[in-house]
Design a protein around this motif. Structure first.
Motif, mmCIF file in Angstrom:
data_model
loop_
_atom_site.group_PDB
_atom_site.id
_atom_site.type_symbol
_atom_site.label_atom_id
_atom_site.label_comp_id
_atom_site.label_asym_id
_atom_site.label_seq_id
_atom_site.Cartn_x
_atom_site.Cartn_y
_atom_site.Cartn_z
ATOM 1 N N LYS A 12 19.018 -15.295 46.535
ATOM 2 C CA LYS A 12 18.620 -16.656 46.911
ATOM 3 C C LYS A 12 18.007 -16.663 48.311
ATOM 4 O O LYS A 12 17.003 -17.346 48.561
ATOM 5 C CB LYS A 12 19.839 -17.580 46.877
ATOM 6 N N THR A 13 18.613 -15.894 49.201
ATOM 7 C CA THR A 13 18.075 -15.806 50.559
ATOM 8 C C THR A 13 16.701 -15.151 50.542
ATOM 9 O O THR A 13 15.766 -15.617 51.204
ATOM 10 C CB THR A 13 19.029 -15.005 51.466
ATOM 11 N N PHE A 14 16.565 -14.068 49.775
ATOM 12 C CA PHE A 14 15.275 -13.381 49.672
ATOM 13 C C PHE A 14 14.211 -14.325 49.120
ATOM 14 O O PHE A 14 13.087 -14.405 49.656
ATOM 15 C CB PHE A 14 15.410 -12.157 48.759
ATOM 16 N N ASP A 15 14.538 -15.061 48.074
ATOM 17 C CA ASP A 15 13.588 -15.987 47.460
ATOM 18 C C ASP A 15 13.112 -17.023 48.476
ATOM 19 O O ASP A 15 11.914 -17.315 48.583
ATOM 20 C CB ASP A 15 14.247 -16.665 46.259
ATOM 21 N N THR A 20 9.333 -19.342 52.799
ATOM 22 C CA THR A 20 9.230 -19.916 54.149
ATOM 23 C C THR A 20 8.708 -18.927 55.183
ATOM 24 O O THR A 20 8.082 -19.329 56.169
ATOM 25 C CB THR A 20 10.598 -20.419 54.615
ATOM 26 N N ARG A 21 9.030 -17.632 54.960
ATOM 27 C CA ARG A 21 8.704 -16.572 55.923
ATOM 28 C C ARG A 21 9.250 -16.926 57.310
ATOM 29 O O ARG A 21 8.625 -16.651 58.323
ATOM 30 C CB ARG A 21 7.199 -16.314 55.960
ATOM 31 N N SER A 22 10.434 -17.519 57.269
ATOM 32 C CA SER A 22 11.059 -17.969 58.511
ATOM 33 C C SER A 22 12.568 -17.984 58.336
ATOM 34 O O SER A 22 13.079 -18.585 57.388
ATOM 35 C CB SER A 22 10.561 -19.373 58.875
ATOM 36 N N VAL A 23 13.284 -17.335 59.252
ATOM 37 C CA VAL A 23 14.742 -17.339 59.202
ATOM 38 C C VAL A 23 15.276 -18.745 59.423
ATOM 39 O O VAL A 23 16.195 -19.202 58.732
ATOM 40 C CB VAL A 23 15.320 -16.364 60.251
ATOM 41 N N SER A 24 14.702 -19.469 60.385
ATOM 42 C CA SER A 24 15.202 -20.810 60.697
ATOM 43 C C SER A 24 14.954 -21.779 59.551
ATOM 44 O O SER A 24 15.825 -22.590 59.206
ATOM 45 C CB SER A 24 14.556 -21.336 61.980
ATOM 46 N N THR A 26 14.571 -21.003 56.354
ATOM 47 C CA THR A 26 15.457 -20.615 55.252
ATOM 48 C C THR A 26 16.867 -21.115 55.507
ATOM 49 O O THR A 26 17.549 -21.582 54.581
ATOM 50 C CB THR A 26 15.436 -19.086 55.072
ATOM 51 N N ALA A 27 17.333 -21.031 56.756
ATOM 52 C CA ALA A 27 18.660 -21.539 57.091
ATOM 53 C C ALA A 27 18.764 -23.031 56.779
ATOM 54 O O ALA A 27 19.761 -23.493 56.208
ATOM 55 C CB ALA A 27 18.960 -21.278 58.566
ATOM 56 N N GLN A 28 17.722 -23.788 57.120
ATOM 57 C CA GLN A 28 17.714 -25.221 56.808
ATOM 58 C C GLN A 28 17.705 -25.445 55.298
ATOM 59 O O GLN A 28 18.426 -26.300 54.772
ATOM 60 C CB GLN A 28 16.493 -25.885 57.439
ATOM 61 N N GLN A 29 16.872 -24.686 54.600
ATOM 62 C CA GLN A 29 16.721 -24.869 53.160
ATOM 63 C C GLN A 29 18.003 -24.573 52.406
ATOM 64 O O GLN A 29 18.347 -25.257 51.438
ATOM 65 C CB GLN A 29 15.586 -23.975 52.649
ATOM 66 N N LEU A 30 18.747 -23.561 52.857
ATOM 67 C CA LEU A 30 19.960 -23.140 52.156
ATOM 68 C C LEU A 30 21.238 -23.679 52.795
ATOM 69 O O LEU A 30 22.337 -23.326 52.352
ATOM 70 C CB LEU A 30 20.019 -21.606 52.107
ATOM 71 N N SER A 31 21.089 -24.500 53.822
ATOM 72 C CA SER A 31 22.246 -25.071 54.545
ATOM 73 C C SER A 31 23.143 -23.967 55.091
ATOM 74 O O SER A 31 24.374 -23.998 54.960
ATOM 75 C CB SER A 31 23.043 -26.007 53.623
ATOM 76 N N LEU A 32 22.504 -22.986 55.715
ATOM 77 C CA LEU A 32 23.216 -21.883 56.351
ATOM 78 C C LEU A 32 22.890 -21.865 57.837
ATOM 79 O O LEU A 32 21.961 -22.537 58.293
ATOM 80 C CB LEU A 32 22.810 -20.541 55.714
ATOM 81 N N THR A 33 23.628 -21.066 58.594
ATOM 82 C CA THR A 33 23.298 -20.874 60.001
ATOM 83 C C THR A 33 22.220 -19.798 60.107
ATOM 84 O O THR A 33 22.079 -18.939 59.219
ATOM 85 C CB THR A 33 24.530 -20.448 60.806
#
Length: 302
Positions: A12-15, A20-24, A26-33
């Motif tokens: 899921k993180t890879f997808d 997004t090509r962005s850690v930040s 992706t964090a928002q999208q997946l509700s993660l830090t």
């Protein structure tokens, strides 16, 4: 590396990272830090023995290995989600589902006019997002779920997509009614004497021109436009002709001062098809949509 040792949550993180090509982001999208996403990316890099995303002056860019995994991972996640989610009934009368269909304008305008009239009573809150479809199969849209269905004439369809024929079409010529001069059809000689509006989004030549090439003749193209709707409107007020599929020519001739003239020569027939991705098979709403499009496409034949 075996699947048993792979944490499927990483997919899921890879997808998300591939989108997004962005850690930040992706964090928002997946509700993660952000540290959690950074840690997941580090684990993915170790497990796959590849950097996956590399920093460039344009931002984070995927490696060849990451690009090769992007579509299989997305498809696998969609199929897994579809398999574990309970199949629920779809009630068009109460649903507010929004569907996205890709189709050339001459197909979309006819199909959607029928569907929207029908849905006033049977699916009043259902909405459609119609995207214009050029000559190529919208593979990316179907794979990523951005397009639910594609309808059109397709030359090269990858075998991974489901395909159903809606109808078989023959080509005809549209002329302004006052230009048709009582003609019931067009001979090859009469056809070649005309000037034409040509509908093209890619410059790719169509069936009638390939057929004319084999006869060692050419027609005269005077105007190139991007949609059949604009082409039909121009022809209705000019001396030009427009080559178009027969059943859709009838649709325009019922609304504009146009005459439909069959061709006395035969450049061939073609199929109008509906395409969808197999991962949507379990979606009852999309099953309903496909059945509705089949109804709309077959209404002329009933």
């Amino acid at each position: 590396m075996s699947l048993q040792s792979f944490d499927l949550n990483l997919l899921k993180t890879f997808d998300s990272l591939m989108e997004t090509r962005s850690v930040s982001l992706t964090a928002q999208q997946l509700s993660l830090t952000q540290p959690a996403v950074s840690n997941a990316l580090a684990r993915l890099r170790r497990l796959l023995d590849d950097p996956l995303l590399v920093r460039t002056k344009y931002g984070m860019e995927p490696t060849e290995r990451a690009l090769s995994l992007k579509t299989p991972v997305k498809e696998g996640l969609r199929q897994l989600e579809g398999a574990i989610q309970p199949t629920s009934a779809f009630d068009p009368l109460t649903s507010n589902r929004r569907f996205t269909i890709a189709a050339p304008d001459f197909i979309a305008v006819k199909l959607l006019s029928r569907l929207m009239q029908r849905w006033k009573e049977t699916a009043p809150q259902v909405t459609i997002n119609a995207r214009h479809l050029g000559p190529d199969t919208p593979e990316k849209g179907l794979e990523q779920g951005a397009v639910d269905l594609a309808v059109g004439r397709f030359l090269d369809v990858p075998s991974r997509f489901n395909r159903q024929s809606l109808r078989t079409e023959s080509l005809v010529c549209l002329l302004a009614s006052d230009q048709a001069q009582g003609k019931a059809s067009l001979s090859l000689e009469e056809f070649l004497a005309l000037q034409f509006v040509w509908v093209s989004n890619s410059g790719r030549r169509g069936m009638v021109d390939h057929w004319l090439d084999r006869q060692n003749v050419q027609r005269e193209i005077s105007l190139v436009v991007s949609t059949y709707t604009s082409g039909a409107m121009l022809v209705a007020e000019s001396q030009y002709g427009l080559v178009i599929a027969g059943s859709y020519a009838e649709y325009f001739s019922q609304r504009l001062p146009l005459s439909v003239l069959p061709l006395e020569f035969d450049p061939g027939q073609f199929s109008i098809d509906m395409l969808w991705h197999p991962f949507t098979e379990g979606d009852m709403a999309l099953r309903w949509l496909r059945s509705e499009i089949l109804w709309a496409a077959s209404a002329d034949e009933s």
